[in-house]
Design a protein around this motif. Structure first.
Motif, PDB file in Angstrom:
ATOM      1  N   HIS A   1     -14.932   6.319  -0.834  1.00 41.01           N
ATOM      2  CA  HIS A   1     -13.492   6.106  -0.694  1.00 41.01           C
ATOM      3  C   HIS A   1     -13.156   6.157   0.799  1.00 41.01           C
ATOM      4  O   HIS A   1     -13.363   7.168   1.451  1.00 41.01           O
ATOM      5  CB  HIS A   1     -12.740   7.195  -1.459  1.00 41.01           C
ATOM      6  CG  HIS A   1     -11.266   6.974  -1.498  1.00 41.01           C
ATOM      7  ND1 HIS A   1     -10.407   7.906  -2.002  1.00 41.01           N
ATOM      8  CD2 HIS A   1     -10.478   5.945  -1.096  1.00 41.01           C
ATOM      9  CE1 HIS A   1      -9.171   7.466  -1.914  1.00 41.01           C
ATOM     10  NE2 HIS A   1      -9.193   6.266  -1.364  1.00 41.01           N
ATOM     11  N   ILE A   2     -12.626   5.062   1.320  1.00 40.41           N
ATOM     12  CA  ILE A   2     -12.301   4.940   2.742  1.00 40.41           C
ATOM     13  C   ILE A   2     -10.794   4.967   2.903  1.00 40.41           C
ATOM     14  O   ILE A   2     -10.084   4.192   2.255  1.00 40.41           O
ATOM     15  CB  ILE A   2     -12.836   3.612   3.323  1.00 40.41           C
ATOM     16  CG1 ILE A   2     -14.318   3.435   3.021  1.00 40.41           C
ATOM     17  CG2 ILE A   2     -12.536   3.530   4.820  1.00 40.41           C
ATOM     18  CD1 ILE A   2     -14.808   2.006   3.204  1.00 40.41           C
ATOM     19  N   ARG A   3     -10.327   5.843   3.773  1.00 39.20           N
ATOM     20  CA  ARG A   3      -8.905   5.871   4.117  1.00 39.20           C
ATOM     21  C   ARG A   3      -8.769   5.864   5.632  1.00 39.20           C
ATOM     22  O   ARG A   3      -9.481   6.579   6.335  1.00 39.20           O
ATOM     23  CB  ARG A   3      -8.229   7.135   3.596  1.00 39.20           C
ATOM     24  CG  ARG A   3      -8.019   7.151   2.111  1.00 39.20           C
ATOM     25  CD  ARG A   3      -7.246   8.392   1.709  1.00 39.20           C
ATOM     26  NE  ARG A   3      -7.010   8.399   0.291  1.00 39.20           N
ATOM     27  CZ  ARG A   3      -6.756   9.473  -0.409  1.00 39.20           C
ATOM     28  NH1 ARG A   3      -6.690  10.657   0.183  1.00 39.20           N
ATOM     29  NH2 ARG A   3      -6.546   9.405  -1.698  1.00 39.20           N
ATOM     30  N   ILE A   4      -7.835   5.068   6.114  1.00 40.67           N
ATOM     31  CA  ILE A   4      -7.463   5.077   7.529  1.00 40.67           C
ATOM     32  C   ILE A   4      -5.956   5.178   7.561  1.00 40.67           C
ATOM     33  O   ILE A   4      -5.252   4.413   6.883  1.00 40.67           O
ATOM     34  CB  ILE A   4      -7.954   3.818   8.265  1.00 40.67           C
ATOM     35  CG1 ILE A   4      -9.487   3.740   8.200  1.00 40.67           C
ATOM     36  CG2 ILE A   4      -7.457   3.821   9.718  1.00 40.67           C
ATOM     37  CD1 ILE A   4     -10.086   2.482   8.796  1.00 40.67           C
ATOM     38  N   PHE A   5      -5.472   6.149   8.349  1.00 41.09           N
ATOM     39  CA  PHE A   5      -4.029   6.392   8.388  1.00 41.09           C
ATOM     40  C   PHE A   5      -3.638   7.005   9.722  1.00 41.09           C
ATOM     41  O   PHE A   5      -4.463   7.562  10.444  1.00 41.09           O
ATOM     42  CB  PHE A   5      -3.613   7.314   7.230  1.00 41.09           C
ATOM     43  CG  PHE A   5      -4.474   8.533   7.062  1.00 41.09           C
ATOM     44  CD1 PHE A   5      -4.194   9.713   7.731  1.00 41.09           C
ATOM     45  CD2 PHE A   5      -5.590   8.494   6.223  1.00 41.09           C
ATOM     46  CE1 PHE A   5      -5.000  10.833   7.578  1.00 41.09           C
ATOM     47  CE2 PHE A   5      -6.398   9.617   6.067  1.00 41.09           C
ATOM     48  CZ  PHE A   5      -6.102  10.789   6.741  1.00 41.09           C
ATOM     49  N   ASP A   6      -2.363   6.866  10.045  1.00 43.06           N
ATOM     50  CA  ASP A   6      -1.808   7.484  11.246  1.00 43.06           C
ATOM     51  C   ASP A   6      -1.176   8.812  10.862  1.00 43.06           C
ATOM     52  O   ASP A   6      -0.579   8.930   9.782  1.00 43.06           O
ATOM     53  CB  ASP A   6      -0.765   6.570  11.891  1.00 43.06           C
ATOM     54  CG  ASP A   6      -1.383   5.322  12.505  1.00 43.06           C
ATOM     55  OD1 ASP A   6      -2.570   5.370  12.887  1.00 43.06           O
ATOM     56  OD2 ASP A   6      -0.676   4.308  12.613  1.00 43.06           O
ATOM     57  N   THR A   7      -1.321   9.798  11.749  1.00 42.45           N
ATOM     58  CA  THR A   7      -0.796  11.136  11.480  1.00 42.45           C
ATOM     59  C   THR A   7       0.104  11.593  12.621  1.00 42.45           C
ATOM     60  O   THR A   7       0.087  11.024  13.713  1.00 42.45           O
ATOM     61  CB  THR A   7      -1.927  12.168  11.322  1.00 42.45           C
ATOM     62  OG1 THR A   7      -2.599  12.322  12.580  1.00 42.45           O
ATOM     63  CG2 THR A   7      -2.917  11.755  10.246  1.00 42.45           C
TER      64      THR A   7
ATOM     65  N   MET B   1       0.855  -1.170   0.000  1.00 39.16           N
ATOM     66  CA  MET B   1       0.000   0.000   0.000  1.00 39.16           C
ATOM     67  C   MET B   1       0.903   1.236   0.000  1.00 39.16           C
ATOM     68  O   MET B   1       1.829   1.339   0.787  1.00 39.16           O
ATOM     69  CB  MET B   1      -0.899  -0.024   1.227  1.00 39.16           C
ATOM     70  CG  MET B   1      -1.909   1.091   1.265  1.00 39.16           C
ATOM     71  SD  MET B   1      -3.101   0.899   2.607  1.00 39.16           S
ATOM     72  CE  MET B   1      -3.685  -0.744   2.343  1.00 39.16           C
ATOM     73  N   ALA B   2       0.621   2.162  -0.891  1.00 39.78           N
ATOM     74  CA  ALA B   2       1.442   3.369  -1.001  1.00 39.78           C
ATOM     75  C   ALA B   2       1.251   4.273   0.213  1.00 39.78           C
ATOM     76  O   ALA B   2       0.158   4.405   0.741  1.00 39.78           O
ATOM     77  CB  ALA B   2       1.066   4.129  -2.270  1.00 39.78           C
TER      78      ALA B   2
ATOM     79  N   THR C   1      -0.087   4.542   6.240  1.00 37.41           N
ATOM     80  CA  THR C   1      -1.405   4.265   5.654  1.00 37.41           C
ATOM     81  C   THR C   1      -1.814   2.851   6.029  1.00 37.41           C
ATOM     82  O   THR C   1      -1.072   1.906   5.795  1.00 37.41           O
ATOM     83  CB  THR C   1      -1.356   4.418   4.119  1.00 37.41           C
ATOM     84  OG1 THR C   1      -0.950   5.739   3.800  1.00 37.41           O
ATOM     85  CG2 THR C   1      -2.707   4.123   3.507  1.00 37.41           C
ATOM     86  N   LEU C   2      -3.000   2.725   6.614  1.00 36.77           N
ATOM     87  CA  LEU C   2      -3.499   1.422   7.051  1.00 36.77           C
ATOM     88  C   LEU C   2      -4.559   0.856   6.114  1.00 36.77           C
ATOM     89  O   LEU C   2      -4.675  -0.361   5.970  1.00 36.77           O
ATOM     90  CB  LEU C   2      -4.076   1.546   8.467  1.00 36.77           C
ATOM     91  CG  LEU C   2      -3.074   2.074   9.497  1.00 36.77           C
ATOM     92  CD1 LEU C   2      -3.775   2.478  10.775  1.00 36.77           C
ATOM     93  CD2 LEU C   2      -2.004   1.040   9.763  1.00 36.77           C
TER      94      LEU C   2
END
Length: 131
Positions: free
Chosen positions: A34-40, A1-2, A24-25
């Motif tokens: 469009h679903i995005r889950i990520f750490d910031t 995953m990019a 990016t999870l």
């Protein structure tokens, strides 16, 4: 995953926020969005739907507390709760803290949101999924 270098949320003309992404999870399109889950860096774990922030681990508790406890305490004797949307289950988790609650029903159009939140937001919804 990019890996996403940063994510920009633009709610309306003249206002946007940018978050630096550390990991990016999930980044996928469901049947609905469009679903995005990520750490910031500064907001912790974040979920966006169609590039609009839905939940962050940094401020989830303030959001869920206000949407749950204030109306339930004002009502005084809530036994059944229906949540429309809320696939992250943070509100369901808070509602289940009230001893008089016998049933919580959650309806969300996108089952994939629920699956991904179960996988990536366990610290805020694990008790709701177990109930």
């Amino acid at each position: 995953m990019a890996k996403l270098a940063s994510v920009k949320e633009r709610l309306h003309k003249g206002y946007a926020q940018t978050m630096d992404v550390t990991k990016t999870l999930a980044d996928e399109k469901s049947q609905y969005q469009h679903i995005r889950i990520f750490d910031t860096v500064s907001n912790g774990r974040v979920m966006t739907l169609d590039d609009i922030v839905q939940i962050t681990s940094r401020d989830e508790s303030a959001y869920a507390d206000m949407l749950t406890h204030l109306p339930m305490l004002e009502h005084g004797k809530v036994e059944r709760v229906m949540i429309v949307g809320g696939g992250d289950l943070s509100i369901a988790d808070e509602a289940l803290k009230h001893k008089g609650v016998k049933e919580v029903v959650l309806v969300d159009i996108d089952g994939r949101v629920i699956e991904l939140c179960k996988q990536h937001f366990g610290e805020i919804n694990a008790k709701a999924f177990k109930d």
